[in-house]
Design a protein around this motif. Structure first.
Motif, short mmCIF file in Angstrom:
data_model
loop_
_atom_site.label_atom_id
_atom_site.label_comp_id
_atom_site.label_asym_id
_atom_site.label_seq_id
_atom_site.Cartn_x
_atom_site.Cartn_y
_atom_site.Cartn_z
N SER A 101 0.86 -1.19 0.00
CA SER A 101 0.00 0.00 0.00
C SER A 101 0.89 1.23 0.00
O SER A 101 2.09 1.16 0.28
N THR A 102 0.29 2.36 -0.27
CA THR A 102 1.08 3.60 -0.29
C THR A 102 1.69 3.90 1.08
O THR A 102 2.75 4.51 1.15
N PHE B 221 8.00 5.65 -9.78
CA PHE B 221 8.19 4.30 -10.32
C PHE B 221 7.36 3.30 -9.53
O PHE B 221 6.61 2.50 -10.09
N TYR B 222 7.51 3.33 -8.21
CA TYR B 222 6.76 2.41 -7.36
C TYR B 222 5.25 2.63 -7.51
O TYR B 222 4.48 1.67 -7.55
N LEU B 223 4.82 3.88 -7.59
CA LEU B 223 3.39 4.17 -7.74
C LEU B 223 2.85 3.65 -9.06
O LEU B 223 1.72 3.14 -9.11
N ALA C 90 -0.14 0.94 -9.24
CA ALA C 90 -1.39 1.23 -9.95
C ALA C 90 -1.65 0.25 -11.09
O ALA C 90 -2.80 -0.10 -11.38
N THR C 91 -0.59 -0.24 -11.73
CA THR C 91 -0.74 -1.09 -12.91
C THR C 91 -0.80 -2.58 -12.57
O THR C 91 -1.58 -3.32 -13.16
N TRP C 92 0.03 -3.02 -11.63
CA TRP C 92 0.13 -4.44 -11.28
C TRP C 92 -0.01 -4.64 -9.76
O TRP C 92 0.89 -5.20 -9.12
N PRO C 93 -1.10 -4.22 -9.17
CA PRO C 93 -1.22 -4.33 -7.70
C PRO C 93 -1.12 -5.77 -7.19
O PRO C 93 -0.65 -5.98 -6.07
N ASP C 94 -1.52 -6.74 -8.01
CA ASP C 94 -1.44 -8.15 -7.58
C ASP C 94 -0.01 -8.66 -7.49
O ASP C 94 0.24 -9.71 -6.92
N LEU C 95 0.94 -7.92 -8.08
CA LEU C 95 2.33 -8.37 -8.08
C LEU C 95 3.22 -7.47 -7.23
O LEU C 95 4.45 -7.49 -7.36
N ALA D 173 9.71 -6.77 6.37
CA ALA D 173 10.91 -7.59 6.36
C ALA D 173 11.48 -7.72 4.95
O ALA D 173 12.65 -7.98 4.76
N GLY D 174 10.61 -7.54 3.95
CA GLY D 174 11.02 -7.64 2.55
C GLY D 174 9.85 -7.24 1.68
O GLY D 174 8.74 -7.02 2.17
N TYR D 175 10.11 -7.13 0.39
CA TYR D 175 9.02 -6.80 -0.52
C TYR D 175 9.30 -7.32 -1.92
O TYR D 175 10.44 -7.66 -2.26
N MET D 176 8.24 -7.39 -2.70
CA MET D 176 8.30 -7.82 -4.10
C MET D 176 7.60 -6.76 -4.93
O MET D 176 6.50 -6.30 -4.58
N TYR D 177 8.24 -6.39 -6.02
CA TYR D 177 7.60 -5.57 -7.05
C TYR D 177 7.74 -6.32 -8.36
O TYR D 177 8.86 -6.63 -8.78
N GLY D 178 6.63 -6.65 -8.96
CA GLY D 178 6.66 -7.39 -10.21
C GLY D 178 5.68 -6.82 -11.20
O GLY D 178 4.92 -5.88 -10.90
N LYS D 179 5.69 -7.38 -12.39
CA LYS D 179 4.76 -6.97 -13.43
C LYS D 179 4.50 -8.14 -14.36
O LYS D 179 5.23 -9.13 -14.34
N ALA D 180 3.45 -8.02 -15.16
CA ALA D 180 3.15 -8.99 -16.21
C ALA D 180 3.41 -8.28 -17.53
O ALA D 180 3.00 -7.14 -17.72
N GLU D 181 4.10 -8.97 -18.43
CA GLU D 181 4.49 -8.32 -19.69
C GLU D 181 4.69 -9.36 -20.77
O GLU D 181 4.73 -10.56 -20.51
#
Length: 175
Positions: free
Chosen positions: A8-9, A31-33, A37-42, A54-62
């Motif tokens: 979340s923000t 960038f994070y926003l 906004a585009t891939w909230p599930d990832l 403790a950690g985080y993941m930022y991903g996308k579908a492409e």
């Protein structure tokens, strides 16, 4: 116990301590926003028992066609939470979401060639080096483009390539 929570923000004010190591790429808030906004599930965090990130993941579908996949843009774990399986938990979650929600053929990621601990961890999770990308990181460090097929890629075509070394200019724009 560690739990997965949707990013979340508010997490922008809680996750910076996780970014404090030489292997973690840092990005601007915009960038994070955009990802959120585009891939909230990832985009999600791993929270420790104290609810601290403790950690985080930022991903996308492409991608298109058989190149449709989940991509790990950033996965990182705070130093005090390393070697506890947390990165694997974050990766497994992205693989599951890429497979079930986005119906991808594979998951890919870029990792510094010099980050041998991460490379070995990914290999242990079933990832293979698909190709090397020359001078991918600041300081002209090369990256491995690593892939792991998902259930949709029954014949593992996502691992086939005729070019094992590429330049950053040869990578297609993905956003």
């Amino acid at each position: 116990m560690t739990s997965i929570a949707e990013f979340s923000t508010d997490d922008f004010f809680r996750f910076q301590h996780v970014n404090l190591d030489i292997f973690t790429e840092n990005f601007g808030v915009s960038f994070y926003l955009q990802y959120l906004a585009t891939w909230p599930d990832l985009c999600y965090t791993a929270e420790g028992p104290d609810k601290r990130v403790a950690g985080y993941m930022y991903g996308k579908a492409e991608g298109n066609g058989k190149e449709w996949h989940g991509h790990v843009t950033a996965v990182t774990v705070g130093p005090q939470y390393r070697r506890c399986g947390l990165a694997k938990l974050l990766m497994n979650e992205l693989e599951e979401r890429s497979d079930k929600i986005f119906d991808g053929y594979f998951v890919d990621l870029y990792v510094r060639v010099s980050n041998t601990a991460a490379v070995e961890m990914y290999k242990g999770m079933g990832y293979t080096v698909y190709r090397t990308v020359l001078q991918y990181y600041d300081g002209n460090e090369d990256a491995y483009d690593m892939r792991r097929p998902l259930s949709r890629d029954v014949d593992r075509h996502s691992l086939e390539t005729d070019k094992r070394v590429v330049t950053t200019q040869e990578l297609r724009p993905t956003m």
